[in-house]
Scaffold this motif. Sequence first.
Motif, PDB file in Angstrom:
ATOM      1  N   ILE A 205       0.670  -1.003   0.060  1.00  0.00           N
ATOM      2  CA  ILE A 205       0.003  -0.010   0.067  1.00  0.00           C
ATOM      3  C   ILE A 205       0.906   1.048  -0.084  1.00  0.00           C
ATOM      4  N   HIS A 206       2.152   1.262   0.634  1.00  0.00           N
ATOM      5  CA  HIS A 206       2.739   2.307   0.829  1.00  0.00           C
ATOM      6  C   HIS A 206       3.633   2.678  -0.688  1.00  0.00           C
TER       7      HIS A 206
ATOM      8  N   LYS B  41       3.263   5.667  -5.894  1.00  0.00           N
ATOM      9  CA  LYS B  41       2.905   5.922  -7.609  1.00  0.00           C
ATOM     10  C   LYS B  41       1.767   6.751  -7.795  1.00  0.00           C
ATOM     11  N   LEU B  42       0.807   6.898  -6.765  1.00  0.00           N
ATOM     12  CA  LEU B  42      -0.362   7.814  -6.998  1.00  0.00           C
ATOM     13  C   LEU B  42       0.173   9.186  -6.774  1.00  0.00           C
TER      14      LEU B  42
ATOM     15  N   LEU C 235      -6.141   0.922   2.145  1.00  0.00           N
ATOM     16  CA  LEU C 235      -6.381   0.601   0.920  1.00  0.00           C
ATOM     17  C   LEU C 235      -7.556   1.525   0.291  1.00  0.00           C
ATOM     18  N   MET C 236      -8.473   1.542   1.150  1.00  0.00           N
ATOM     19  CA  MET C 236      -9.898   2.424   0.562  1.00  0.00           C
ATOM     20  C   MET C 236      -9.353   3.809   0.286  1.00  0.00           C
ATOM     21  N   SER C 237      -8.750   4.375   1.107  1.00  0.00           N
ATOM     22  CA  SER C 237      -8.232   5.717   0.923  1.00  0.00           C
ATOM     23  C   SER C 237      -7.337   5.927  -0.344  1.00  0.00           C
TER      24      SER C 237
ATOM     25  N   PHE D 115      -6.939   7.278  -6.160  1.00  0.00           N
ATOM     26  CA  PHE D 115      -6.816   7.228  -7.413  1.00  0.00           C
ATOM     27  C   PHE D 115      -7.885   7.303  -8.455  1.00  0.00           C
ATOM     28  N   LYS D 116      -9.238   7.262  -8.038  1.00  0.00           N
ATOM     29  CA  LYS D 116     -10.167   7.817  -8.731  1.00  0.00           C
ATOM     30  C   LYS D 116     -10.268   9.232  -8.792  1.00  0.00           C
ATOM     31  N   GLU D 117      -9.880   9.989  -7.944  1.00  0.00           N
ATOM     32  CA  GLU D 117      -9.785  11.338  -7.939  1.00  0.00           C
ATOM     33  C   GLU D 117      -8.862  12.005  -8.874  1.00  0.00           C
ATOM     34  N   VAL D 118      -7.684  11.290  -8.813  1.00  0.00           N
ATOM     35  CA  VAL D 118      -6.484  11.583 -10.130  1.00  0.00           C
ATOM     36  C   VAL D 118      -7.043  11.460 -11.390  1.00  0.00           C
TER      37      VAL D 118
END
Length: 225
Positions: free
Chosen positions: A67-68, A73-74, A146-148, A153-156
């Motif tokens: 997750i880190h 990457k995000l 993971l939800m965050s 990711f969706k916002e980007v």
Amino acid sequence: MPVKTAQSSFRDRTQEFQSIAERLKKSVSSGPGPNGPSSSSKTEEQRSGVALQSEFNRRASKIGFGIHQTSQKLAKLAKLAKRTSVFDDPTMEIQELTAVIKQDITALNSAVVDLQFLSNSRNEGVVSSDTTSHSTTVVDDLKNRLMSATKEFKEVLTMRTENLKVHENRRQLFSSTASKETVNPFVRQRPLATRSAANASAAPPPPWANGSSSSSSSSSPSFPG
């Protein structure tokens, strides 16, 4: 007066005691007694519990590290998506990084589900309440992280879509402006040339533009005959 020594009658039951103790020892080690499982069974359960705890910690640590890495990457993807230059749009890099992040999130979701299953299986055994509470807390924390990451990711991606629209509008505006500037500049000068010629024709003629004969006769002096 002689004193009779009192003789106490006793029976040596040492062997009998040892025999009973040996039988009890064998019965305890051979199977469960009336009050619960044998000591060997308890030892085996403890070993199994330690092994499950070690596996749980290993998986949880691996998921947390995954997750880190995905969050890093995000951050890079968000930086690329914020570019607003019309001519320097990193489309290929954004597409490749987006595909990698999608794979990471899918794999991490599966790993969290497996960890939840392992936690439930371990909690069904003989474990303390503290161990159960700890495993539940760890799983919930990984789920929230993971939800965050998924939400970010969706916002980007949404921001990227909006920037693409802005880029397209700018391209169309630039193309329209460039097409107007490519018109032959001499076309604009024709009205000016025509207007200059008209102004020149309307101006009074210079003195030397009149006929020379009329000018000479009218201005030459007369002499008497």
